[in-house]
Structure formats: structure tokens, C-alpha cells
Design a protein around this motif. Sequence first.
Motif, PDB file in Angstrom:
ATOM      1  N   ALA A 121       0.840  -1.204   0.000  1.00 25.09           N
ATOM      2  CA  ALA A 121       0.000   0.000   0.000  1.00 25.09           C
ATOM      3  C   ALA A 121       0.877   1.257   0.000  1.00 25.09           C
ATOM      4  O   ALA A 121       1.947   1.261   0.606  1.00 25.09           O
ATOM      5  CB  ALA A 121      -0.878  -0.005   1.241  1.00 25.09           C
ATOM      6  N   ALA A 122       0.391   2.298  -0.706  1.00 24.24           N
ATOM      7  CA  ALA A 122       1.160   3.558  -0.747  1.00 24.24           C
ATOM      8  C   ALA A 122       1.157   4.192   0.645  1.00 24.24           C
ATOM      9  O   ALA A 122       0.181   4.047   1.399  1.00 24.24           O
ATOM     10  CB  ALA A 122       0.506   4.486  -1.752  1.00 24.24           C
ATOM     11  N   ILE A 123       2.264   4.871   0.988  1.00 23.35           N
ATOM     12  CA  ILE A 123       2.314   5.558   2.289  1.00 23.35           C
ATOM     13  C   ILE A 123       1.445   6.799   2.199  1.00 23.35           C
ATOM     14  O   ILE A 123       1.558   7.585   1.256  1.00 23.35           O
ATOM     15  CB  ILE A 123       3.767   5.929   2.639  1.00 23.35           C
ATOM     16  CG1 ILE A 123       4.581   4.640   2.788  1.00 23.35           C
ATOM     17  CG2 ILE A 123       3.831   6.765   3.916  1.00 23.35           C
ATOM     18  CD1 ILE A 123       6.063   4.870   2.917  1.00 23.35           C
ATOM     19  N   ARG A 124       0.572   6.959   3.183  1.00 24.45           N
ATOM     20  CA  ARG A 124      -0.329   8.120   3.159  1.00 24.45           C
ATOM     21  C   ARG A 124       0.429   9.369   3.549  1.00 24.45           C
ATOM     22  O   ARG A 124       1.224   9.352   4.481  1.00 24.45           O
ATOM     23  CB  ARG A 124      -1.469   7.902   4.153  1.00 24.45           C
ATOM     24  CG  ARG A 124      -2.461   6.842   3.719  1.00 24.45           C
ATOM     25  CD  ARG A 124      -3.346   6.470   4.872  1.00 24.45           C
ATOM     26  NE  ARG A 124      -4.332   7.501   5.125  1.00 24.45           N
ATOM     27  CZ  ARG A 124      -5.603   7.408   4.775  1.00 24.45           C
ATOM     28  NH1 ARG A 124      -6.042   6.337   4.139  1.00 24.45           N
ATOM     29  NH2 ARG A 124      -6.458   8.361   5.049  1.00 24.45           N
ATOM     30  N   GLN A 125       0.149  10.453   2.845  1.00 26.20           N
ATOM     31  CA  GLN A 125       0.746  11.743   3.205  1.00 26.20           C
ATOM     32  C   GLN A 125      -0.136  12.438   4.242  1.00 26.20           C
ATOM     33  O   GLN A 125      -1.317  12.107   4.391  1.00 26.20           O
ATOM     34  CB  GLN A 125       0.884  12.617   1.966  1.00 26.20           C
ATOM     35  CG  GLN A 125       1.906  12.069   0.983  1.00 26.20           C
ATOM     36  CD  GLN A 125       2.532  13.182   0.164  1.00 26.20           C
ATOM     37  OE1 GLN A 125       1.881  14.147  -0.190  1.00 26.20           O
ATOM     38  NE2 GLN A 125       3.810  13.033  -0.143  1.00 26.20           N
TER      39      GLN A 125
END
Length: 278
Positions: free
Chosen positions: A2-6
Motif C-alpha cells: 500500500a502507498a504511504i499516506r501523506q
Amino acid sequence: MAAIRQTALITGTSRGIGPHIARAMAKAGYNLVLASRSGRELEALAKQLTISGAAAVAVPTDVTDPGALEHLVSVAEAAFGHVDVLVNNAGGDPQREFDQMSWSDNERIFRLNVLAPMELTHRLLPGMLDRRSGHVVSISSIAGRIGFPYTEAYAAAKDGLIGFTRVLRNDYRSRGVSASVIVLGAIRDAGQGQRTSDELGLDMPRYSTAPAEAVGAAVVRAIAKDRAEIVVMPGPGRVMKALMDLFPGLGRSMNRMAGADATMSRVIELRKRSKLSA
Ligand SMILES: NC(=O)c1ccc[n+]([C@@H]2O[C@H](COP(=O)([O-])OP(=O)(O)OC[C@H]3O[C@@H](n4cnc5c(N)ncnc54)[C@H](OP(=O)(O)O)[C@@H]3O)[C@@H](O)[C@H]2O)c1
């Protein structure tokens, strides 16, 4: 994977346009740090966003208080590690005559609308530069571009915010940190303009106003497309802005023609009466 949330820190999220920005940012996948003075409203929004799947923390903050800004940044960093995006949205105008307000009233307008956004940016910028990544979005107003009646300090601050963003963007973009300004005309469905119209019993015609959701969409777009400036305003307002850029001396006649003089005189009277009865 999963992409790292900003993480986005958004000021002015207890009411008005701010919650619309927060919802749009949550939908775009950001973790959220919500800041305003009213804790109960902030907590309610944070809860709502969390139920809908976002991670959100509420940090009651008076952005005009440097100590509170320091606390805000440290809570944000403790919650999410660092802040990737700052949205300077808290702002507003007491809608009174320049000469009838004390000097400290005028200073307060300036501090809220331009110095606080600059100070918060100044606190977050070193971390953004270290990571070579960050974006600062500031919510300004067409009042900073045209001569809207009785807005001396507010207009100076909002024009200042446009200039601040322009130079910040030029200076730091090559080091990974960008900046965008969102210039708002009259916004309907939420916010100070809608409240004032409701108080006066005025309509907010669709041809001259934009919905509050459009501001949230503009913030997300400004970051995704790295836009220098987005104007959230339907056609007639854009024409006024372009004319004022070319012929600044037209301000007075334009206010008269657009009915701004008459409307703002009523607003000023209303504010005077509410001050007397306060
Ligand atoms: N509405 C419009 O038509 C319009 C047009 C042009 C530009 N704008 C700009 O859009 C932004 C949002 O305005 P709005 O219409 O949503 O105004 P609003 O409904 O009055 O909301 C203002 C927000 O800013 C917060 N705020 C005010 N003073 C603060 C302080 N000292 N510290 C922390 N937060 C503070 C308020 O929360 P607390 O009171 O809880 O602190 C509230 O969440 C402002 O920058 C405004 O200048 C609005």
C-alpha cells in the motif's frame, strides 16, 4: 504494497469552507491534522472523517498565537511523523470600517490572514526541505485583487498572501517544496459570505458564486497538478478581476455597478448595531 499516506495540516476546519477542504483531502487519501480554536467542532469533524476511513486528529489552536503554533506542529509530528502539506485556510474579516476599528483590531486581521500562514509555513518548511518534498496551499480572496469596500486590512493581508505564495514557490520549488494560492470569490453553502447573506436576507445567486465543495476540489487539484494559482469564481467575477488588473482606477465605479457599495454599507450598519448591542 500500500502507498504511504501523506499528511495534511489544515487550519480553519471547525466551520465554513474548512470542513469541505478537509473532506476533499480525506477523500484524496491524506491523513489530517485539523486546527481551529473551537475544539468541540474540530473533534466532531475528526470523528466523522475517521468513521469514513481517514486518520484525523483535532488540535484546538489559535493560529495567531506563536506558542499554539509550536504546539500544533509538535502534536502533528507526534501523530503522523511529519507534515507533507500545509493548507492555510483560517481567516476572515470583522467587516467594519478601517477608521472605526482600533489599530490592534486591524493588526489582528493582518496577523490572522497573512502573518499566521507565513509563520506556520516558516515552522514547517525546514522539515519539508530536508525531505525535499512538501506543498503549501494558501486560501486567499478576490478582495486582495479588487477594491472591495471596507476591507483595507483584510485586502492588504490577502494580497500579501498571494505575493508570499508566488515568491515561496519560485524560491523553493527546485528544492522539492511548492506553493499554490487559491483565490476565492463569493462562496455559497458555507462560510462567512453565506452567513452574511443569510443575516441580510440576500440571495447568493449561482451565476456569481461558487459552491464550498469547489474550494476542496481546487486545493486537491492545486497539489496534484502543482498549480501556481487557482481562481474559484464564476465568469463575471473573473472579468472584474481581469479589468482591475488592467485598470486599477476603475475600482470605485465597479463597486457601484456591481452593487458592492450598497451591500457592504448594509453589512457595516449591521456590524455597528451588533457591536452596540454586544
Ligand atoms: N466565504 C467566502 O465567501 C470567502 C471568500 C473569499 C475568501 N475566503 C477565505 O476562505 C477562508 C475560510 O473562510 P470561511 O468563509 O470558511 O470563514 P468562516 O466560516 O468564518 O471560518 C473561518 C475558520 O477559521 C477559523 N479561525 C478563525 N480565527 C482563527 C484563529 N485565530 N485561529 C484558528 N482558527 C481560526 C475558524 O475557527 P474558530 O473560530 O473555531 O477558530 C473557522 O474554522 C478564509 O481564509 C477566508 O478569508 C472566504
